[in-house]
Design a protein around this motif. Structure first.
Motif, PDB file in Angstrom:
ATOM      1  N   ALA A  88     -19.588 -38.559 -15.498  1.00 37.61           N
ATOM      2  CA  ALA A  88     -20.329 -39.767 -15.340  1.00 37.61           C
ATOM      3  C   ALA A  88     -19.780 -40.794 -14.271  1.00 37.61           C
ATOM      4  O   ALA A  88     -20.477 -41.291 -13.447  1.00 37.61           O
ATOM      5  N   PRO A  89     -18.269 -40.820 -14.266  1.00 43.15           N
ATOM      6  CA  PRO A  89     -17.795 -41.995 -13.176  1.00 43.15           C
ATOM      7  C   PRO A  89     -18.016 -41.377 -11.778  1.00 43.15           C
ATOM      8  O   PRO A  89     -18.446 -42.205 -10.947  1.00 43.15           O
ATOM      9  N   GLY A  92     -21.634 -42.382 -10.816  1.00 42.55           N
ATOM     10  CA  GLY A  92     -22.077 -43.728 -11.157  1.00 42.55           C
ATOM     11  C   GLY A  92     -23.058 -44.016 -12.386  1.00 42.55           C
ATOM     12  O   GLY A  92     -23.718 -44.859 -12.315  1.00 42.55           O
ATOM     13  N   VAL A  93     -23.030 -43.049 -13.310  1.00 44.84           N
ATOM     14  CA  VAL A  93     -23.731 -43.076 -14.494  1.00 44.84           C
ATOM     15  C   VAL A  93     -22.930 -44.131 -15.595  1.00 44.84           C
ATOM     16  O   VAL A  93     -21.971 -43.748 -15.852  1.00 44.84           O
ATOM     17  N   GLU A  94     -23.701 -45.038 -15.937  1.00 45.61           N
ATOM     18  CA  GLU A  94     -23.314 -45.875 -17.161  1.00 45.61           C
ATOM     19  C   GLU A  94     -22.708 -45.161 -18.251  1.00 45.61           C
ATOM     20  O   GLU A  94     -23.638 -44.429 -18.978  1.00 45.61           O
ATOM     21  N   ALA A  95     -21.749 -44.938 -18.637  1.00 47.32           N
ATOM     22  CA  ALA A  95     -20.946 -44.267 -19.828  1.00 47.32           C
ATOM     23  C   ALA A  95     -21.885 -44.511 -20.976  1.00 47.32           C
ATOM     24  O   ALA A  95     -22.116 -43.425 -21.787  1.00 47.32           O
ATOM     25  N   PRO A  96     -22.158 -45.918 -21.378  1.00 47.99           N
ATOM     26  CA  PRO A  96     -22.809 -46.034 -22.686  1.00 47.99           C
ATOM     27  C   PRO A  96     -24.047 -45.471 -22.684  1.00 47.99           C
ATOM     28  O   PRO A  96     -24.971 -45.308 -23.960  1.00 47.99           O
ATOM     29  N   THR A  97     -24.853 -45.085 -21.457  1.00 52.68           N
ATOM     30  CA  THR A  97     -26.052 -44.445 -21.645  1.00 52.68           C
ATOM     31  C   THR A  97     -26.040 -42.855 -21.620  1.00 52.68           C
ATOM     32  O   THR A  97     -27.270 -42.232 -21.617  1.00 52.68           O
ATOM     33  N   SER A 166     -33.784 -44.856 -20.359  1.00 53.87           N
ATOM     34  CA  SER A 166     -32.745 -45.466 -20.945  1.00 53.87           C
ATOM     35  C   SER A 166     -31.359 -44.662 -21.269  1.00 53.87           C
ATOM     36  O   SER A 166     -30.238 -45.296 -21.943  1.00 53.87           O
ATOM     37  N   GLN A 171     -25.644 -46.896 -11.908  1.00 56.42           N
ATOM     38  CA  GLN A 171     -25.405 -48.020 -11.728  1.00 56.42           C
ATOM     39  C   GLN A 171     -26.220 -48.512 -10.436  1.00 56.42           C
ATOM     40  O   GLN A 171     -26.008 -47.781  -9.228  1.00 56.42           O
TER      41      GLN A 171
END
Length: 217
Positions: A88-89, A92-97, A166, A171
């Motif tokens: 995810a990092p 650039g994927v938002e971890a909570p999603t 969602s 990001q």
């Protein structure tokens, strides 16, 4: 002078034809998604949303194998913790999603094959067919990559039951640059198109200069 003009026109025509090819948005990962969805709908399963964030993570999944074709298999698959700690990092994927991964398909070949042929390789047995048609899937992400731009070639398909727009949210709406390889859902050419275009510009320019000098212009 007339010869020079003809050569220049031919060079520009050549460049134009190659530029059209490199700007065609030729993405084999997207093509494989189309094959997957076509097969699912023909078997009464719903089509899946092509999620760019999940596709980027599929490319990270490939990179975790470090080009080791022989390690492809359930016993060597990256740990689930890699999704939040690394994949995810890097994308650039938002971890909570992040949403649950409901299925994985991975294949590795010594030569590049078409998306249709890759599909046949990925769906090699009853288990992989069951994964493909699972009605719990709602999203899919596909990636294809060679090792340092060459063989061996990996194909990865990740399925999820996330909610469209969602889950696996990028990001700023754009994935981080990850090369070599390409992934589905981002409407981008596969890796290498831009460098090919640059090389062609150099080649045509050099040819034009050589002709000019040869004609004493």
């Amino acid at each position: 002078m007339e010869i020079s003009a003809c050569v220049l026109a031919a060079s520009l025509l050549l460049l134009s034809s190659f530029s059209s090819a490199t700007d065609s948005k030729n993405n084999p990962a997207d093509e494989l998604v189309s094959v997957i969805n076509s097969n699912r709908t023909s078997h009464k399963s719903p089509a899946l949303f092509d999620n760019a964030g999940l596709g980027c993570i599929a490319l990270q999944y490939i990179k975790a194998y470090e080009g080791q074709c022989g390690e492809v298999g359930d016993s060597k698959k990256p740990p689930d913790s890699s999704f939040i700690d690394t994949f995810a990092p890097n994308c650039g994927v938002e971890a909570p999603t992040l949403a649950p991964i409901t299925g994985r398909l991975l294949a590795c070949q010594s030569t590049y094959v078409s998306p249709e042929a890759a599909f046949d390789i990925l769906i090699e047995n009853a288990r992989s067919l069951q994964i493909l048609h699972d009605k719990n899937h709602t999203e899919v992400g596909v990636a294809v990559s060679g090792t340092d731009g060459g063989a061996p070639y990996f194909w990865c398909v990740l399925f999820s039951n996330g909610t469209r727009n969602s889950s696996f949210v990028l990001q700023g709406g754009v994935a981080k640059t990850v090369r070599p390889g390409c992934f589905s859902g981002n409407n981008d050419d596969c890796s290498g198109a831009s460098s090919l275009s640059s090389a062609l510009w150099t080649m045509v320019a050099a040819a034009g200069i050589a002709v000019a000098y040869g004609l004493g212009l």
